[in-house]
Design an enzyme around this catalytic site. Structure first.
Site, PDB file in Angstrom:
ATOM      1  N   MET A  88       0.848  -1.194   0.000  1.00  0.00           N
ATOM      2  CA  MET A  88       0.000   0.000   0.000  1.00  0.00           C
ATOM      3  C   MET A  88       0.884   1.244   0.000  1.00  0.00           C
ATOM      4  O   MET A  88       1.095   1.885   1.019  1.00  0.00           O
ATOM      5  CB  MET A  88      -0.927  -0.038   1.211  1.00  0.00           C
ATOM      6  CG  MET A  88      -1.812  -1.271   1.226  1.00  0.00           C
ATOM      7  SD  MET A  88      -2.695  -1.511   2.788  1.00  0.00           S
ATOM      8  CE  MET A  88      -1.350  -2.050   3.839  1.00  0.00           C
ATOM      9  N   ASP A  89       1.369   1.592  -1.169  1.00  0.00           N
ATOM     10  CA  ASP A  89       2.387   2.633  -1.301  1.00  0.00           C
ATOM     11  C   ASP A  89       1.763   3.965  -1.701  1.00  0.00           C
ATOM     12  O   ASP A  89       0.752   4.001  -2.401  1.00  0.00           O
ATOM     13  CB  ASP A  89       3.411   2.193  -2.357  1.00  0.00           C
ATOM     14  CG  ASP A  89       4.719   2.940  -2.235  1.00  0.00           C
ATOM     15  OD1 ASP A  89       4.919   3.652  -1.238  1.00  0.00           O
ATOM     16  OD2 ASP A  89       5.556   2.807  -3.153  1.00  0.00           O
ATOM     17  N   GLY A  90       2.392   5.065  -1.271  1.00  0.00           N
ATOM     18  CA  GLY A  90       2.006   6.383  -1.739  1.00  0.00           C
ATOM     19  C   GLY A  90       1.267   7.244  -0.742  1.00  0.00           C
ATOM     20  O   GLY A  90       0.765   8.308  -1.095  1.00  0.00           O
ATOM     21  N   THR A 260       0.618  -0.148  -5.310  1.00  0.00           N
ATOM     22  CA  THR A 260       0.116   1.147  -5.753  1.00  0.00           C
ATOM     23  C   THR A 260       1.244   2.167  -5.887  1.00  0.00           C
ATOM     24  O   THR A 260       2.395   1.900  -5.546  1.00  0.00           O
ATOM     25  CB  THR A 260      -0.935   1.681  -4.758  1.00  0.00           C
ATOM     26  OG1 THR A 260      -0.349   1.760  -3.451  1.00  0.00           O
ATOM     27  CG2 THR A 260      -2.139   0.761  -4.713  1.00  0.00           C
TER      28      THR A 260
END
EC number: 2.5.1.87
Length: 313
Positions: A88-90, A260
């Site tokens: 779950m990046d960003g 992501t």
């Protein structure tokens, strides 16, 4: 949140890099289209700060259903992945792009996680593995690390009873011994409270390293050889898999990995378990990853032919 992945030559199926998030159909998603008329900064602040103090995963009995709901028409139930892994990046970039504190990026990420878990639950996904905090994340600023530990603490306090009632099992993979003692105690309670549940198994990777996961499995096997429990010739891939941290779930190898925020790497996540996993990389930052983007990832997965190194049919 940080609850918060090149490898095309290794994996038999092509890597899918999705387009920018699609605009939802106004008839299908009236609330989504309505909210887009709000000033971006005001929407970002509302989205990041509303309802973040409680009910992270399950809001009430209407959030999730006792039985699987009908799938969207573009999906086929027999082709649904059983286990999905997610990076779950960003979250930080989402906040900075909007001129908001980093903390609001993570709390907005929790809201996205809540929706993702609800959709996975209703659509019959059996296991989710969420990369929440890597062993490398300790090198981030202390204030950010403390923030994340506090968020983990609060989510566990607020959600464990909701998870238990919904039939969701929670497991933690990684070296939890380095976490604050109070958080370790909450983890132990959450794991024990939900261990008998089987509707959906959520594995949260905290202080996790894919390389260390393989190393600790090798150490365990080496000790068994030393103790005379097994012989060196008994060691095979099945035995290694039985000693990995994902051995706690019925489906230890994910069918689909979603990352992501446009990054194209695995970042030391589930390195053994992802050997034949289908990869999907989204441009959307995690707080913006909603139903439309999830549908795109699942539709892409269902269009692929999984050969596991064999010939196409």
């Amino acid at each position: 949140m940080a609850f918060s992945l090149q490898l095309q030559q290794i994996f038999p199926s092509p890597i899918k890099f999705c387009s920018q998030p699609k605009s939802p159909n106004p008839q299908i998603f009236p609330n989504l289209t309505k909210r887009l008329s709000i000033h971006p900064l005001a929407y970002a602040q509302n989205n990041a700060t509303s309802n973040i103090d409680h009910n992270y995963i399950v809001t009430d009995e209407s959030s999730i259903n006792e039985e699987e709901v009908s799938l969207p028409p573009e999906l086929r139930r027999e082709l649904m992945p059983k286990h999905i892994a997610v990076i779950m990046d960003g979250n930080r970039r989402w906040a900075k792009k909007r001129g908001l504190p980093v903390a609001l990026g993570y709390t907005a990420g929790i809201r996205a996680l809540r929706n993702f878990v609800k959709l996975s639950y209703n659509w019959g996904i059996r296991a989710l593995t969420l990369f929440a905090f890597s062993s490398e994340n300790w090198f981030r600023p202390k204030a950010e690390v403390d923030l994340l530990m506090g968020l983990f603490d609060k989510v566990l306090k607020d959600e464990v009873e909701n998870l238990a009632r919904a039939g969701i099992r929670l497991s933690i993979i990684g070296d939890s011994s380095k976490l604050p003692k109070s958080l370790q105690d909450l983890i132990d309670k959450a794991v024990m409270t939900t261990k008998a549940n089987s509707r959906l198994h959520i594995l949260v990777a905290i202080n996790y390293s894919g390389q260390y996961d393989v190393v600790q499995a090798c150490q365990t096997i080496a000790q068994k050889v030393k103790d005379g429990t097994i012989e060196p010739e008994d060691i095979n891939s099945f035995l290694v898999e039985q000693e990995l941290l994902t051995k706690c779930t019925e489906f230890p190898s994910p069918d689909l990995l979603i990352r992501t925020s446009g990054e194209l790497r695995l970042s030391n996540f589930l390195l053994w378990q992802l050997a034949y996993t289908e990869l999907f990389f989204s441009h959307s930052q995690w707080p913006d990853f909603g139903e439309v983007e999830f549908l795109e990832a699942l539709s892409s997965f269902q269009q692929r032919q999984r050969r596991y190194g064999g010939q196409s049919s």
